[in-house]
Scaffold this motif. Structure first.
Motif, PDB file in Angstrom:
ATOM      1  N   UNK A   1       0.708  -1.399  -0.438  1.00  0.00           N
ATOM      2  CA  UNK A   1      -0.030   0.162  -0.070  1.00  0.00           C
ATOM      3  C   UNK A   1       1.182   1.468   0.225  1.00  0.00           C
ATOM      4  N   UNK A   2       1.701   1.375   0.953  1.00  0.00           N
ATOM      5  CA  UNK A   2       2.711   2.288   1.039  1.00  0.00           C
ATOM      6  C   UNK A   2       3.598   2.725  -0.672  1.00  0.00           C
ATOM      7  N   UNK A   3       3.406   4.076  -0.501  1.00  0.00           N
ATOM      8  CA  UNK A   3       4.006   4.872  -2.249  1.00  0.00           C
ATOM      9  C   UNK A   3       5.392   5.206  -2.197  1.00  0.00           C
ATOM     10  N   UNK A   4       5.393   6.117  -0.554  1.00  0.00           N
ATOM     11  CA  UNK A   4       7.108   6.714  -0.397  1.00  0.00           C
ATOM     12  C   UNK A   4       7.374   5.775   1.546  1.00  0.00           C
ATOM     13  N   UNK A   5       8.961   5.114   1.803  1.00  0.00           N
ATOM     14  CA  UNK A   5       8.656   4.548   2.568  1.00  0.00           C
ATOM     15  C   UNK A   5      10.280   5.685   3.038  1.00  0.00           C
ATOM     16  N   UNK A   6      10.091   6.520   3.768  1.00  0.00           N
ATOM     17  CA  UNK A   6      10.378   7.559   4.307  1.00  0.00           C
ATOM     18  C   UNK A   6      12.153   7.401   5.602  1.00  0.00           C
ATOM     19  N   UNK A   7      12.345   5.413   6.210  1.00  0.00           N
ATOM     20  CA  UNK A   7      12.420   5.355   6.969  1.00  0.00           C
ATOM     21  C   UNK A   7      13.516   3.784   6.616  1.00  0.00           C
ATOM     22  N   UNK A   8      14.614   4.225   5.524  1.00  0.00           N
ATOM     23  CA  UNK A   8      15.288   2.854   4.860  1.00  0.00           C
ATOM     24  C   UNK A   8      16.554   3.011   5.354  1.00  0.00           C
ATOM     25  N   UNK A   9      17.471   2.276   6.438  1.00  0.00           N
ATOM     26  CA  UNK A   9      18.217   2.457   6.988  1.00  0.00           C
ATOM     27  C   UNK A   9      19.331   1.481   7.080  1.00  0.00           C
ATOM     28  N   UNK A  10      19.068  -0.150   6.657  1.00  0.00           N
ATOM     29  CA  UNK A  10      19.847  -0.807   6.371  1.00  0.00           C
ATOM     30  C   UNK A  10      19.778  -1.920   5.306  1.00  0.00           C
ATOM     31  N   UNK A  11      20.901  -2.945   4.855  1.00  0.00           N
ATOM     32  CA  UNK A  11      20.726  -2.964   3.750  1.00  0.00           C
ATOM     33  C   UNK A  11      19.899  -4.734   3.973  1.00  0.00           C
ATOM     34  N   UNK A  12      19.806  -5.476   5.049  1.00  0.00           N
ATOM     35  CA  UNK A  12      18.457  -6.307   4.927  1.00  0.00           C
ATOM     36  C   UNK A  12      17.780  -5.936   4.328  1.00  0.00           C
ATOM     37  N   UNK A  13      16.608  -4.962   4.793  1.00  0.00           N
ATOM     38  CA  UNK A  13      15.026  -3.558   4.886  1.00  0.00           C
ATOM     39  C   UNK A  13      15.568  -3.641   3.162  1.00  0.00           C
ATOM     40  N   UNK A  14      16.399  -2.902   3.330  1.00  0.00           N
ATOM     41  CA  UNK A  14      16.336  -2.053   1.387  1.00  0.00           C
ATOM     42  C   UNK A  14      15.943  -3.497   0.574  1.00  0.00           C
TER      43      UNK A  14
END
Length: 242
Positions: free
Chosen positions: A101-114
């Motif tokens: 549902x999200x269009x923009x994710x503001x809180x990307x802070x680690x490789x695993x999450x990417x």
């Protein structure tokens, strides 16, 4: 569909106008145009009816910081033409839901999450705009997440590179929260420098998500393009007090 309370809508209208007046004044002081600054209404702990009220007042950017609240709220307001921003700390096991549902994710802070967001967005056939969250605490250490997340400024370009490598992700820019008790002008100045380094490498990454209800003036002075406003628009958490 949630009903819109006319009295509540008028309360939000007044709050929205007051916030826009602050934004215009801050832009005038900084020599910027208000058109350069977008307002993201953060509706955490407030009902979907408030989202509808905001939409009726022309607000199209809506933010949430917890998936368990954001997912049902996005579903309930799916008939509206909104841009959904996920602004809180994100666990990798929530990546599939957020990517739906999200269009923009503001809180990307680690490789695993990417990687998790890239995989889940691809599965969903969607493209997510991602911002690198930067830790602005004075004692931040490379590779160590602060209590509110974010990478050390020196590591932000590396996360930006990883986002750009994912086909289903688009690098939007940077995001940060001002340190508690610190000078927001100094902190957001650091973020502006990080944003410049990333933009030099990726010219399309122009977003700077900074500033909330209490420090939006400092954020605008230091180049913010997106403000995350909650209390200024909707009142204290879980209340309808303006």
């Amino acid at each position: 569909m949630s009903d819109i309370d006319p009295a509540r809508t008028e309360q939000i209208r007044a709050n929205l106008q007051a916030a826009r007046d602050r934004i215009e004044a801050a832009c005038a002081k900084a020599g910027r145009s208000p058109s350069e600054v977008s307002l993201v209404a953060v509706t955490k702990t407030h009902p979907a009816s408030d989202v509808r009220a905001l939409a009726s007042l022309g607000v199209v950017d809506v933010g949430e910081n917890r998936d368990q609240e954001a997912a049902p709220k996005a579903a309930e307001t799916a008939d509206l033409d909104l841009t959904w921003h996920f602004v809180g700390q994100l666990q990798t096991n929530k990546a599939r839901s957020v990517a739906s549902y999200a269009d923009v994710v503001h809180s990307v802070d680690r490789a695993r999450l990417v990687r998790a967001l890239g995989d889940r967005a691809a599965e969903a056939g969607r493209t997510l705009t991602c911002l690198v969250q930067v830790n602005l605490d004075d004692d931040s250490e490379a590779g160590v997440l602060g209590p509110r997340g974010g990478v050390d400024p020196s590591d932000a370009p590396g996360i930006a590179d990883l986002i750009e490598e994912q086909e289903a992700l688009s690098l939007g820019g940077v995001m940060a929260v001002a340190p508690l008790g610190g000078d927001p002008y100094t902190a957001f100045g650091r973020l502006h420098e990080v944003a410049g380094r990333i933009r030099d490498r990726y010219p399309r990454a122009t977003m700077i998500s900074a500033g909330m209800s209490g420090d939006l003036e400092a954020a605008i002075e230091r180049g913010a393009t997106h403000l995350r406003l909650g209390a200024a628009l909707l009142g204290a958490r879980g209340t309808n007090v303006g």
